[in-house]
Design a protein around this motif. Structure first.
Motif, mmCIF file in Angstrom:
data_model
loop_
_atom_site.group_PDB
_atom_site.id
_atom_site.type_symbol
_atom_site.label_atom_id
_atom_site.label_comp_id
_atom_site.label_asym_id
_atom_site.label_seq_id
_atom_site.Cartn_x
_atom_site.Cartn_y
_atom_site.Cartn_z
ATOM 1 N N GLY A 27 0.862 -1.208 -0.105
ATOM 2 C CA GLY A 27 0.021 0.144 0.045
ATOM 3 C C GLY A 27 0.799 1.219 0.392
ATOM 4 N N ALA A 31 1.125 4.276 -3.080
ATOM 5 C CA ALA A 31 0.895 5.359 -2.688
ATOM 6 C C ALA A 31 1.886 6.633 -2.931
ATOM 7 C CB ALA A 31 0.152 5.631 -1.348
ATOM 8 N N ALA A 252 -0.127 2.626 6.462
ATOM 9 C CA ALA A 252 -0.095 1.428 5.638
ATOM 10 C C ALA A 252 0.856 0.603 6.295
ATOM 11 C CB ALA A 252 0.506 2.006 4.126
ATOM 12 N N GLY A 470 -10.858 4.204 1.740
ATOM 13 C CA GLY A 470 -9.917 4.080 2.295
ATOM 14 C C GLY A 470 -9.670 5.237 3.336
ATOM 15 N N SER A 479 -6.125 8.366 6.205
ATOM 16 C CA SER A 479 -6.509 7.210 5.204
ATOM 17 C C SER A 479 -5.745 6.033 5.643
ATOM 18 C CB SER A 479 -5.952 7.436 3.708
ATOM 19 O OG SER A 479 -6.733 8.796 3.310
ATOM 20 N N PHE A 481 -4.434 2.720 3.913
ATOM 21 C CA PHE A 481 -3.952 2.036 2.469
ATOM 22 C C PHE A 481 -3.115 0.811 2.384
ATOM 23 C CE2 PHE A 481 -4.173 6.234 -0.316
ATOM 24 C CZ PHE A 481 -5.507 6.320 -0.082
ATOM 25 N N ASP A 482 -3.892 -0.290 3.046
ATOM 26 C CA ASP A 482 -2.925 -1.476 3.009
ATOM 27 C C ASP A 482 -4.146 -2.670 3.344
ATOM 28 O OD1 ASP A 482 -3.839 -1.594 5.781
ATOM 29 O OD2 ASP A 482 -1.800 -1.154 6.492
ATOM 30 N N VAL A 502 -5.375 0.202 -3.413
ATOM 31 C CA VAL A 502 -4.556 1.603 -3.316
ATOM 32 C C VAL A 502 -4.444 2.368 -4.467
ATOM 33 C CG1 VAL A 502 -2.517 2.441 -2.417
ATOM 34 C CG2 VAL A 502 -3.589 0.552 -1.197
ATOM 35 N N ASN A 505 -7.892 3.876 -4.823
ATOM 36 C CA ASN A 505 -8.138 4.852 -3.614
ATOM 37 C C ASN A 505 -7.095 6.168 -3.557
ATOM 38 O OD1 ASN A 505 -10.043 3.130 -2.908
ATOM 39 N ND2 ASN A 505 -8.913 2.411 -1.184
ATOM 40 N N CYS A 506 -5.810 5.817 -4.321
ATOM 41 C CA CYS A 506 -4.873 7.098 -4.229
ATOM 42 C C CYS A 506 -5.321 8.072 -5.433
ATOM 43 C CB CYS A 506 -3.492 6.576 -4.525
ATOM 44 S SG CYS A 506 -2.345 7.399 -4.026
#
Length: 520
Positions: A27, A31, A252, A470, A479, A481-482, A502, A505-506
């Protein structure tokens, strides 16, 4: 390129950035590249050390203490499940076995039904799977499987069971078989050699050997984070303090580290799910002795899997996926049963040993709701994962399936990795014995290399910690992210799912931050 080793700090430090990312695995790596390319000032933090291929010497004695959480000896609270999890720049992507599988549609359907997560139309993951596959050169393995994998394939063919050739994230792979110790030729397209170098070239800064201890927050905003350097043994240097302020914070740190950080920070948790519903794909092992050499230490560790039993027609039955692991001496010696001469005799058959594993799909049944991350007296995470009768039932069935498969593939003897088992000479004998094994903790060996959940995503705040993108349901500049955002396990190896989620979401975060932030 900017890399700082926090173990070299001699005074307190303070940093600032647009975005700080805590954790450099699947993640955090994705990102970091995306946000740096979008022009944001990024700080990427990692508790592990920054090693490169020059240090990866294909030796277990070096790899496990230096590249894995707790020296590859991490276990659940009751010691019943061993957990392999990376702790190095690149996280588990640096040490995984390269298996790359898209999220099963059945899993996405379950998430929509139970958590309101809709992965269709603009949320369809297909485009993000494709982007990740192109970025990391994820392709079907075109080389013949090594003998360890070939026996899995042959057994499936003999029994008419489903099997698939695995896609791997490698470029110019030399088929060495030591992926779990770090790739010595940079063939594996981990975050260490792909997204992180790209992020650094775009101006990101990497700080390794830094343990983030707490997020300070007020109202609905994270204000800053507090961290401490760790020494060469990854022990905290409490005399030094590092603080970092940013406009947005991305956690993350993995599915044990991320919930642990949020628990230490006492962030809002109205759903009560923070740290809970942590899933492992709890895995059981079956060894088989063949007349010919298998040499399972050589060749791509995983190139064949079978989904014959992942989605049983009877939804009350646990599903499980069949794969093989790499066979290296320390890894095997620590998992094989017996002591003294009995253990030594088994190790003498090391080169003739074929090993199959079965990963139980957890999280899809009321009696399979995973474990809970709690904090010990030193505020370190401990995973309490009680194994229910439902899971034990699945494990017994998995042992039966693996024994049947290995005999069908030509094994002379098979050995379920259970402390009350022995070498069995034929399928009827093995079947009768496995049906009588006591399926209890510390008698049945259980392992995991896939930790998921603990900060699950959900459409509404009452069923999760973060939303479908996320972002934390309560803290607006946070956030996650993982793999901790997964609401269940997957029924598949998780790295490609994390990359795609991710990535999606990123891209959404970049759009939102472009409106919310003015880059520093």
């Amino acid at each position: 390129m900017q890399h700082l080793d926090a173990s070299q700090f001699i005074t307190d430090q303070h940093f600032s950035a647009d975005v700080v990312i805590i954790g450099s695995g699947a993640g955090g790596g994705i990102a970091a590249e995306q946000l740096s390319a979008a022009g944001f000032k990024v700080l990427l933090l990692e508790e592990g050390a920054y090693y490169t291929r020059e240090q990866f010497k294909m030796e277990e004695r070096w790899a496990y203490p230096n590249l894995y959480q707790e020296g590859a000896a991490r276990k659940t609270k009751d010691q019943a499940i061993g957990i392999l999890q990376g702790r190095t720049v690149g996280g588990s992507t640096t040490v995984n076995w390269t298996t790359s599988i898209r999220t099963p549609q059945q899993t996405l359907d379950y998430w929509q039904d139970q958590f309101g997560l809709n992965f269709v139309a603009e949320n369809d993951l297909t485009a993000y799977f494709q982007l990740a596959e192109e970025r990391l050169n994820i392709k079907q393995w075109s080389v013949a499987p090594n003998a360890n994998n070939a026996k899995l394939q042959y057994g499936c063919e003999q029994l008419g069971w489903q099997y698939t050739v695995i896609k791997r994230n490698v470029t110019h792979c030399a088929n060495l078989g030591y992926c779990g110790m770090g790739c010595p030729i940079d063939a594996k397209q981990s975050m260490l050699v792909s997204t992180i170098p790209a992020a650094l070239k775009k101006g990101a800064t990497l700080i390794s050997r830094l343990s983030v201890r707490k997020l300070q927050w007020q109202d609905n905003q994270i204000l800053r984070l507090e961290a401490v350097p760790v020494d060469e043994h990854f022990q905290p240097t409490a005399s030094l303090k590092v603080t970092i302020s940013a406009k947005h914070y991305i956690v993350a740190a993995g599915a044990i580290g991320s919930p642990a950080l949020l628990l230490r920070s006492k962030v809002p948790n109205p759903s009560g799910r923070l740290g809970k519903h942590t899933y492992l794909h709890p895995t059981v092992i079956s060894g088989a002795v063949f007349a010919e050499d298998i040499n399972g230490h050589a060749g791509a560790p995983q190139s064949i899997y079978s989904d014959q039993f992942v989605w049983p027609t009877d939804s009350k039955q646990p599903g499980y996926k069949l794969e093989v692991p790499p066979i290296h001496p320390v890894l095997m010696a620590s998992k094989l049963i017996g002591v003294g001469d009995q253990h030594a005799q088994l190790m003498k058959s090391f080169n003739q040993l074929q090993v199959t594993i079965a990963l139980i799909r957890d999280g899809f049944h009321p009696e399979s709701q995973g474990g809970q991350v709690v904090l010990d007296q030193d505020q370190q995470p401990v995973l309490d994962y009680p194994i229910t009768d439902y899971i034990w039932q699945g494990m017994r069935q998995a042992l039966l399936s693996m024994a049947e498969l290995q005999f069908a593939a030509g094994a002379k003897q098979i050995l379920p990795i259970h402390h009350d088992a022995k070498l069995y000479q034929n399928w009827p004998e093995a079947k009768a014995a496995i049906e009588q094994l006591s399926m209890t903790a510390l008698r049945q060996t259980v392992v995991s290399a896939h930790v998921m959940g603990g900060c699950n995503m959900s459409a509404t705040a009452d069923k999760g910690v973060v939303n479908a993108n996320g972002r934390h349901h309560q803290l607006t500049n946070l956030s996650v992210f993982d793999g901790s955002i997964l609401p269940t396990s997957l029924g598949a190896n998780p790295q490609l799912t994390i990359y795609a989620l991710v990535w999606k979401n990123c891209q959404q975060l970049i759009k939102e931050l472009s409106h919310e932030l003015q880059p520093v």
